[in-house]
Structures are given as C-alpha cells and as structure tokens.
Write an enzyme that holds these catalytic residues in place. Sequence first.
Site, short mmCIF file in Angstrom:
data_model
loop_
_atom_site.label_atom_id
_atom_site.label_comp_id
_atom_site.label_asym_id
_atom_site.label_seq_id
_atom_site.Cartn_x
_atom_site.Cartn_y
_atom_site.Cartn_z
CG HIS B 122 -1.93 0.95 1.38
ND1 HIS B 122 -1.70 2.26 1.70
CD2 HIS B 122 -3.26 0.84 1.19
CE1 HIS B 122 -2.86 2.91 1.71
NE2 HIS B 122 -3.82 2.06 1.41
CG ASP B 199 0.68 -2.00 6.22
OD1 ASP B 199 -0.34 -2.17 6.91
OD2 ASP B 199 0.72 -1.24 5.23
CD GLN B 202 -6.89 -4.14 4.18
OE1 GLN B 202 -7.82 -4.87 4.51
NE2 GLN B 202 -7.07 -2.88 3.83
CE LYS B 225 -7.32 0.26 6.15
NZ LYS B 225 -8.12 0.84 5.06
CB CYS B 363 -3.69 3.35 -1.58
SG CYS B 363 -4.85 4.66 -1.26
#
Lengths: 139, 412
Positions: B122, B199, B202, B225, B363
């Site tokens: 991302h 990261d 997600q 999220k 993104c």
Amino acid sequence: MMRELYTQVIMDHYQRPRNRGTLEGADLEEHLLNPLCGDEVTVYAHLRDGKVADVKFDGRGCSISQASASMMTERLMGRSREEAEKEIRTFKAMMIGEKEFPAMDDLAALKGVIQYPSRIKCATLAWTAFQNGLDNAEN
Amino acid sequence: MYDVEEIRHHFPILERRIGDRRLVYLDNAATSQKPRQVIEALTDYYEHHNANIHRGVHHLAEEATVAYEAARRKIAHFLDTPDTAGLVFTRGTTEAINLVAYAWGRKFLREGDEVVITEAEHHSNLVPWQLAAQATGAKLRFIPILEDGTLDMEEAERLIGARTRLVGCIHASNVLATINPVERLAELAHENDALMLVDGAQSAPHLPVSVEALGCDFFACSGHKMLGPTGVGVLWGKPEILEEMDPFLGGGEMIREVHLDHSTWNDLPYKFEAGTMNVAQAVGLGAAVDYLESLGMENVREHERRLGEYAYRRLSEIEDLTLYGPKRERTGIVSFSLPDVHPHDLSQLLDEEGIAIRSGHHCTQPLMRRLGVAATARASFYVYNTEEEIDALASAIVRAREFFGAFSGAKP
C-alpha cells in the site's frame, strides 16, 4: 437513475471514440492522471496560425472520462486558442452547475454526471489536461 | 462460530436503505462499519468521562486516563504482547509507519543501506520509505510478486542481505487477498541484523495476530478497519528499539524536562504521543477489540475465509471476469475486472442496487502497473457479511455486463 448517467450518447463515444490516437510531433502533448482512480488521458494537438489544427486523445479509464475526452476533441477541433480556452472554462462551469448544458449537443449527455460528485473529475479529466497543455505550449 | 444474523443487529448502519434497496456493504477493506457497542463507548466517554488525560488531578481527568490506558492494555492483549510500553497510539497505520520512517529511518539509515519492501505495498508502506531514502541516501529494493500474487520468496532471500537495514511488508494484501509469510521475512531480516516492520492494516482486523509469533520488530494497524472509530491506530514496537529512536513529533506530553535550549524525553510509549491524543477514539478502539474478542478472532478468520472462497467461486463463474490473487489461503477480499466494463462504471451500476464496492487503484499504483491494469473492482467482507450478499453481488455484476453489452450490441 442509471439510465440518465449512461446515455446512448455517452456509450457511443465510449465504444466508438472520436479522434482517438496520438499525434507525431504535436505542439501540445499533455498527460494527466486522476489520482483518485488511476484513470489517465493524454491529449495531443497541432497548433497552427493560432488554431487547434488537429486534436487527439489517448488513455484508459471509465466510460465517463473517455466519452468526455472524445466529445472534447470534437468540440475543440478548429477552434482558436481563445475559443478553446473559453470552451474549457464553460464546460467546467457546466460540470459544477454554474452554466447550462447546450441542448442540442452531445455534451448535454454529461449532465447526469453532476449528480455523482465523485465522477465529475472523470468528466473533466481530458479538459483539464488540454488546458494544462495550452498553458505549457505557451512557454 | 457466532450467529451472523444475530450480530448484524449490532450494526445500526446495516439497516440503512440506499434508494429502495437494502445496503450491501462490501467495502470493508476501506473501512469497516461500527457496532453499537463502539458507538456507545464513544458516547459514554463524552457524556460521562471526557477530560484531558495524564495532566489533571481532578476526577474526570483520572477517569479519562484510566479509560485510555485500559484501551492500550486491551489492544496489547489483542496483539498478544505484554509490552504496553511498546504500544503507541497513532492516527492510523499511515502515521505509525511514518513514525518509524522518521524516528528510526532518519536516525539510523545511511547512504548505501537498503530498505527491502514488496511490489504489492500500500502507498502507506512505500512513500514514507521513499522520503526516508531521499533524506538519507538509503536505497529501496522490492520483492517481486509471482503470477498468483504471492511473494517471490526466492528473490526475497537474494534481496535481503548485508546492506539491508529494514524489511517492510504488508501482512495481508488489500488487493490480492494474499497473506504474506512475514514470519519468514522476519527471520531473513534478523539473520542479516535488519529490523522487520509488518503493515497489519489488513490483517489485524481479520486474523488472529501475535506480534511475538510473527517475530517482527514493528507492527502497525488502523482502528477504523477493525470496527473502531476513525482517527486512531497503533504502532507496536519492541521497547528497546523504540527507546533508541528519536521522537517523531515534539510538544506536550512527550517530554520529561523542557529548557529553553533543550529537552529530555518522556518514557515509552508517551515519548511518541505528543499533544492531546484522540482519547475518545482510543477508548472506542478498546471497545472494538472487546467486541472482536467476544466473537473470537479464529471465528472471524473462519467466517471470512469461507466468504472469500465462496465469492471467488461465484465470481469465477462469470464469463471473462478476471480474478486477482491466489486461489487458496485468501482473506475476505476479491479483486476483479471485466474486459468490457470499467471498474468505476461497474461500481456505479452496483451502487444503484445498494451494493457498495470499491473501484480504483486501492492506493497500490505500482501493483496495478505490475498487474497491467489501471484499476480493479474490489469487494471486501467482514464479520457481518453473508453468502446472500455475495449472491447479490454476483447477479448485479452479470446485470451490469448485460447493460453495457446492450450498448455494444447496438453498434451499427
């Protein structure tokens, strides 16, 4: 409603774009990306005797962005630089509801886009590219 | 396994109608909806406890501080770490990664050093490193992805070497639905005395995550999220590494002693929490984590694995539709494209039926280039989505195709 957005005219320009392609040795060549969606367009023009002698566009994107680019090429072909700039200003004013769309013109098909604020940038992408190109061609 | 129909009642927005249609919300990778429990935690905080934290000695200031620190402990527990000192509240994943790229990157990266990330990052785990590289003369190297969207681990082993100072990787892809072997990348990083940043934007909402088991040095995720409010996320970092780093933002709270010409820094994690933080949002994120733990993260994963596989199967039945990412081991995301309907047009037509999906580059512009597309359409699922909603998606896609096909058929 969807039918108002995806009119026959828009789909016709999308699927059979006018003046699609590139121009060798163009006086004006300008690429623009819509960072929101990744749609992109490049506009080309020959400028002769202060007029837009030929204009083409290339790119990839949604029906609205590509149809609008196709309509733009028809609208700007043969116009003087001042007229072209005025066309672009007028079109952008139409897209934010500040000017009426011309009744008997393909452009009127884009009127439905105004209801979808996120799509207005799609419709104005090629026009903004052309204005940037005119600004740069000046120098 | 929890009862999906029952928990849908916890999410007031799912009762919304779009025109005359019931909302089918399939844009969860962008942001999730919020259960009443989270909304009420925010309201309760503002109605009963609101004050600035860590400063006042009055009643409300104490309560607000207790609530904020309780949220920190809940999130540390959720990420399976006892280190609340390493658990820093940020605005979200983007700010968390920027914190590392500034406070660690600017201090420790040198010319000739390398930061290894992947082609599928991302922008939030790419652009901060571009900026850090520009500032320090370090270089970025990229682990490529294979045709099915998984990482080329052979190439990763070649790329991660003596010059590597940090390896950064998305735990799960917001486009490809891949779950990356970040544990293995962490081993490779550590064998080369480099640090590992994950990261988790997600992954934390969708999988059981243990920062200890991952073996990473930094882990970042976003509250919004994972059923929480916008404006809050976390960076977890190994305290001994955070300790060595310079502060990110200067100001109130992050200091110990301030003189006109110099200052000293507060203890962790406060050294990285300058100014008044998003206290209510942090408390809301604590409530979101409570909610997810009541469902059980194993159950959440199982529910989404099933939905992801079901969607992959249903959508692959649609003629000419291209699906991206691997067939197996997917998260609850499907990215796809049709040759004759641009993703934007598709999502506009779906919106007409009350179905919210995402279209665009998500993104991840370099990944889009790698896939050879300008944009894709993406449906992403969460705890409250159902197979019926995926059926609605599949039939709406078919109708959108027919709609566009009708125009092509009308060609002279």
